[in-house]
Scaffold this motif. Structure first.
Motif, PDB file in Angstrom:
ATOM      1  N   SER A 104       0.835  -1.198   0.000  1.00  0.00           N
ATOM      2  CA  SER A 104       0.000   0.000   0.000  1.00  0.00           C
ATOM      3  C   SER A 104       0.874   1.254   0.000  1.00  0.00           C
ATOM      4  O   SER A 104       0.584   2.242  -0.692  1.00  0.00           O
ATOM      5  CB  SER A 104      -0.929   0.020   1.219  1.00  0.00           C
ATOM      6  OG  SER A 104      -1.668  -1.172   1.324  1.00  0.00           O
ATOM      7  N   LEU A 105       1.952   1.209   0.792  1.00  0.00           N
ATOM      8  CA  LEU A 105       2.917   2.308   0.805  1.00  0.00           C
ATOM      9  C   LEU A 105       3.630   2.428  -0.541  1.00  0.00           C
ATOM     10  O   LEU A 105       3.823   3.535  -1.064  1.00  0.00           O
ATOM     11  CB  LEU A 105       3.957   2.091   1.901  1.00  0.00           C
ATOM     12  CG  LEU A 105       3.561   2.421   3.343  1.00  0.00           C
ATOM     13  CD1 LEU A 105       4.696   2.044   4.285  1.00  0.00           C
ATOM     14  CD2 LEU A 105       3.222   3.898   3.497  1.00  0.00           C
ATOM     15  N   GLY A 108       1.348   4.088  -3.001  1.00  0.00           N
ATOM     16  CA  GLY A 108       1.296   5.527  -2.768  1.00  0.00           C
ATOM     17  C   GLY A 108       2.520   6.230  -3.335  1.00  0.00           C
ATOM     18  O   GLY A 108       2.412   7.291  -3.971  1.00  0.00           O
ATOM     19  N   ARG A 109       3.689   5.618  -3.143  1.00  0.00           N
ATOM     20  CA  ARG A 109       4.935   6.219  -3.658  1.00  0.00           C
ATOM     21  C   ARG A 109       4.964   6.220  -5.183  1.00  0.00           C
ATOM     22  O   ARG A 109       5.356   7.210  -5.815  1.00  0.00           O
ATOM     23  CB  ARG A 109       6.154   5.452  -3.116  1.00  0.00           C
ATOM     24  CG  ARG A 109       6.469   5.715  -1.656  1.00  0.00           C
ATOM     25  CD  ARG A 109       7.875   5.250  -1.295  1.00  0.00           C
ATOM     26  NE  ARG A 109       8.065   3.818  -1.521  1.00  0.00           N
ATOM     27  CZ  ARG A 109       7.845   2.870  -0.611  1.00  0.00           C
ATOM     28  NH1 ARG A 109       7.391   3.197   0.592  1.00  0.00           N
ATOM     29  NH2 ARG A 109       8.055   1.590  -0.886  1.00  0.00           N
ATOM     30  N   THR A 112       2.482   8.730  -6.654  1.00  0.00           N
ATOM     31  CA  THR A 112       3.016  10.079  -6.437  1.00  0.00           C
ATOM     32  C   THR A 112       4.159  10.376  -7.412  1.00  0.00           C
ATOM     33  O   THR A 112       4.233  11.461  -8.004  1.00  0.00           O
ATOM     34  CB  THR A 112       3.509  10.227  -4.980  1.00  0.00           C
ATOM     35  OG1 THR A 112       2.392  10.033  -4.103  1.00  0.00           O
ATOM     36  CG2 THR A 112       4.092  11.601  -4.734  1.00  0.00           C
ATOM     37  N   ARG A 113       5.047   9.397  -7.599  1.00  0.00           N
ATOM     38  CA  ARG A 113       6.185   9.563  -8.522  1.00  0.00           C
ATOM     39  C   ARG A 113       5.692   9.856  -9.941  1.00  0.00           C
ATOM     40  O   ARG A 113       6.215  10.744 -10.631  1.00  0.00           O
ATOM     41  CB  ARG A 113       7.048   8.294  -8.516  1.00  0.00           C
ATOM     42  CG  ARG A 113       8.264   8.337  -9.429  1.00  0.00           C
ATOM     43  CD  ARG A 113       8.957   6.982  -9.517  1.00  0.00           C
ATOM     44  NE  ARG A 113       8.054   5.934  -9.989  1.00  0.00           N
ATOM     45  CZ  ARG A 113       7.710   5.770 -11.265  1.00  0.00           C
ATOM     46  NH1 ARG A 113       8.164   6.596 -12.196  1.00  0.00           N
ATOM     47  NH2 ARG A 113       6.915   4.794 -11.622  1.00  0.00           N
ATOM     48  N   ASP A 138       0.119   6.793   2.573  1.00  0.00           N
ATOM     49  CA  ASP A 138       1.420   7.372   2.885  1.00  0.00           C
ATOM     50  C   ASP A 138       1.475   7.564   4.392  1.00  0.00           C
ATOM     51  O   ASP A 138       0.437   7.725   5.034  1.00  0.00           O
ATOM     52  CB  ASP A 138       1.635   8.694   2.151  1.00  0.00           C
ATOM     53  CG  ASP A 138       0.597   9.748   2.538  1.00  0.00           C
ATOM     54  OD1 ASP A 138      -0.579   9.379   2.752  1.00  0.00           O
ATOM     55  OD2 ASP A 138       0.945  10.942   2.621  1.00  0.00           O
ATOM     56  N   CYS A 139       2.665   7.524   4.945  1.00  0.00           N
ATOM     57  CA  CYS A 139       2.831   7.728   6.391  1.00  0.00           C
ATOM     58  C   CYS A 139       3.331   9.147   6.631  1.00  0.00           C
ATOM     59  O   CYS A 139       4.402   9.516   6.134  1.00  0.00           O
ATOM     60  CB  CYS A 139       3.828   6.728   6.967  1.00  0.00           C
ATOM     61  SG  CYS A 139       3.214   5.047   7.052  1.00  0.00           S
ATOM     62  N   SER A 173      -2.759  11.367   6.557  1.00  0.00           N
ATOM     63  CA  SER A 173      -2.095  11.326   5.257  1.00  0.00           C
ATOM     64  C   SER A 173      -1.508  12.703   5.000  1.00  0.00           C
ATOM     65  O   SER A 173      -2.183  13.708   5.214  1.00  0.00           O
ATOM     66  CB  SER A 173      -3.113  10.964   4.160  1.00  0.00           C
ATOM     67  OG  SER A 173      -2.572  11.168   2.871  1.00  0.00           O
ATOM     68  N   ILE A 176      -1.749  12.309   0.087  1.00  0.00           N
ATOM     69  CA  ILE A 176      -2.599  11.529  -0.817  1.00  0.00           C
ATOM     70  C   ILE A 176      -4.084  11.804  -0.596  1.00  0.00           C
ATOM     71  O   ILE A 176      -4.787  12.268  -1.499  1.00  0.00           O
ATOM     72  CB  ILE A 176      -2.304  10.012  -0.665  1.00  0.00           C
ATOM     73  CG1 ILE A 176      -0.917   9.703  -1.236  1.00  0.00           C
ATOM     74  CG2 ILE A 176      -3.373   9.174  -1.357  1.00  0.00           C
ATOM     75  CD1 ILE A 176      -0.481   8.258  -1.089  1.00  0.00           C
ATOM     76  N   THR A 184      -0.015  17.284  -5.944  1.00  0.00           N
ATOM     77  CA  THR A 184       1.077  16.623  -6.653  1.00  0.00           C
ATOM     78  C   THR A 184       0.874  16.685  -8.160  1.00  0.00           C
ATOM     79  O   THR A 184       1.829  16.866  -8.921  1.00  0.00           O
ATOM     80  CB  THR A 184       1.188  15.155  -6.205  1.00  0.00           C
ATOM     81  OG1 THR A 184       1.200  15.109  -4.776  1.00  0.00           O
ATOM     82  CG2 THR A 184       2.442  14.500  -6.732  1.00  0.00           C
TER      83      THR A 184
END
Length: 438
Positions: A104-105, A108-109, A112-113, A138-139, A173, A176, A184
Motif C-alpha cells: 500500500s505504501l 502511494g509512492r 506520487t512519482r 502514505d505515512c 495522510s 494523498i 502533486t
C-alpha cells in the motif's frame, strides 16, 4: 426462491461492472477524446497518464486500455490481492485491504512519482473505487506503518461508519487523501471516474477523496476518535500528528475553493442506486413486485436486521414481492469470532424470521451480500437465509444466538449452508439486501 434471490443479487452486481460503466464515459474517435464531460483533440494533450486505487481499479484500468489503447503514456493502479488483471501499459500493484501493508505504501509512492511527471498540457485519468483508503497510503512524518495499521484496525472494530473512518484516514495522510493528490498532479488536468461505496455518494469521502476538496478537519477527526473512545488506545505518534494538525502546525487538507482544484473534474459513474434498479428489473422479470426501500441503510447490523424483519411481517402489498435495500451497516466487534456485516445481518435476521414466522411453510427468503464479493475478512460475499438453512441448523444443533454473541456468523453459515461465494467481483458499491415474500 433462493435461486431467485441469487439471480437478483447477481443482476445488481453485473449492472455496476466497469465494463458496462466506463465505455459510457470514455470514447476515442479519430483525433478526439471524450473523457467524462471534457472533449480533447490530440493536440490538446501532451501525455495521458492513468492512476487508480480500489477494488474495481484493475477492471477499470483494463476497460480504459481497451478504449484508449496506445494513447496511454504510462499508468499505475493499485487493487486488492487477487483482484489484478494483466494490463498492457498500466502497472498494477496488489496491496492489503482492509488494513494497509507495505505494498500500500509502495503504491502511494509509485502513484506520487508518476504524478510528479505531469505537466500543464498533460491529462491524468484517476480511476477511484472503494477500498482505496487502505490500498494507497502514505505515512506522515514520524508515523510508521504498524502504527497506521493500528488505527485502521481500531476503526474497523469500533462500529464507526465509513465516512467517519475516512475522515480520520484523510488526516493521517500528508500527501494523498483528502484532495492532496491534486497538489502533486498540479498543473495537469485531472479527470476522476468514481465508483461509490459510501451512503449518499459524497465524493469527498469515497476512497478518502484523493482528488476532491475536503470539507472535514483535524478537529472532526479528533472528535470521531474521542466518540469511539480510541484516543487512549492509539500510538503516541498518531496522537502527536493529530495534535500538530489541531494546533495548525501541519497543513490542513485542501478545502473547496483551493486553486489546485480548478483543473479537476470528478464524475460519479457507479452507485448502489444503479445496482438496486437493475435488481428491481430482474425481480420484475421473475414475476415479483419489487420495492426499493432504501439505498441508505446504515446502523448496527443486528439491529437493522430485526427492524427489517418487523417490516416484512407487516407487509400488506401485492405478492409475491421483492423488497430491496442497499447501504452499509456496521458491526461493533466484541468477541473474536469470524464474520462480516452481511453475515451478521443475515444471522440476526434468521433469528427474527424464526420468531416472526414460526414453523411457516411460506417463510420469506432474505439475502445480504457485498457487491465487492467479500464480507469482512472472509471468503464469503454474505449469506442467504431460508427454511433450508434453518432446518439444517436445527439438525446440526447450531445455536444462532451463541454464534451471534461471538460475532461468529461465518462459522454458523459454513455449517448451515447459507454462504454466498462469488470470488472477486471487480466492483464495489456497498451491500445489497434482497427479501422475497411468497
Amino acid at each position: 426462491m433462493r435461486n431467485h434471490a441469487l439471480q437478483i443479487f447477481s443482476a445488481a452486481v453485473r449492472a455496476v461492472q466497469p465494463q458496462y460503466l466506463l465505455p459510457r464515459h470514455i470514447r476515442r474517435e479519430k483525433d478526439q477524446l471524450w473523457l467524462g464531460g471534457q472533449v480533447f483533440t490530440q493536440a490538446d494533450i501532451n501525455k495521458l497518464f492513468v492512476i487508480g486505487a480500489g477494488k474495481a481499479s484493475a477492471a477499470m484500468a483494463r476497460e480504459t486500455e481497451i478504449v484508449l489503447g496506445n494513447r496511454i503514456d504510462a499508468g499505475v493502479i493499485v487493487t486488492k490481492y487477487e483482484h489484478a488483471y494483466k494490463l498492457k501499459t498500466i502497472q498494477c500493484i496488489e496491496a492489503g485491504h482492509p488494513v494497509p501493508d507495505e505494498n500500500s505504501l509502495l503504491a502511494g509512492r509509485e502513484i506520487t512519482r508518476l504524478l510528479k511527471q505531469a505537466g500543464e498540457k498533460d491529462v491524468v485519468l484517476a480511476l477511484i473505487s472503494g477500498g482505496a483508503s487502505a490500498l494507497m497510503v502514505d505515512c506522515p512524518p514520524g508515523i510508521l506503518l504498524p502504527e497506521l495499521q493500528t488505527v485502521f484496525n481500531r476503526l474497523l472494530q469500533c462500529g464507526a461508519t465509513i465516512e467517519e473512518m475516512n475522515t480520520v484516514r484523510k488526516h493521517l495522510s500528508a500527501g494523498i487523501k483528502g484532495g492532496q493528490l491534486m497538489r502533486t498532479a498540479s498543473p495537469a488536468t485531472v479527470i476522476s471516474f468514481i465508483l461509490s461505496d459510501v451512503i449518499g455518494d459524497p465524493l469527498d469521502s469515497i476512497a478518502s477523496g484523493p482528488t476532491v476538496a475536503d470539507g472535514s478537519t483535524f478537529t472532526n477527526a479528533w472528535d470521531i476518535l474521542r466518540k469511539y473512545q480510541l484516543i487512549e488506545k492509539l500510538p503516541v505518534s498518531i496522537i502527536r500528528w493529530l495534535q500538530l494538525g489541531l494546533n495548525h502546525q501541519v497543513p490542513e487538507t485542501p478545502k473547496p475553493g483551493d486553486p489546485i482544484f480548478e483543473k479537476g473534474h470528478n464524475y460519479l459513474i457507479g452507485s448502489n442506486r444503479i445496482a438496486l434498479e437493475a435488481a428491481a428489473e430482474v425481480a420484475k422479470s421473475l414475476h415479483y413486485t419489487p420495492t426499493i426501500l432504501t439505498d441508505a441503510l446504515q446502523g448496527e447490523a443486528r439491529d437493522k436486521a430485526r427492524e427489517l424483519v418487523a417490516q416484512v411481517r407487516q407487509y400488506a402489498g401485492p405478492r409475491p414481492a421483492c423488497l430491496l435495500l442497499g447501504g452499509e451497516t456496521t458491526v461493533t466487534i466484541n468477541n473474536p469470532g469470524k464474520g462480516g456485516r452481511n453475515q451478521e445481518f443475515a444471522l440476526a435476521a434468521l433469528m427474527a424470521l424464526q420468531e416472526a414466522f414460526p414453523g411457516a411453510e411460506n417463510m420469506p427468503v432474505l439475502l445480504s451480500a457485498g457487491t465487492d464479493g467479500t464480507d469482512g475478512p472472509t471468503n464469503a460475499a454474505g449469506a442467504v437465509v431460508d427454511k433450508g438453512v434453518i432446518q439444517l441448523a436445527a439438525q446440526r444443533a447450531l445455536s444462532p444466538e451463541k454464534f451471534l454473541e461471538q460475532n461468529d456468523s461465518w462459522n454458523f453459515f459454513h455449517q448451515a449452508g447459507g454462504h454466498i461465494i462469488t470470488g472477486p467481483t471487480h466492483t464495489n458499491v456497498m451491500d445489497i439486501i434482497v427479501v422475497l415474500i411468497p
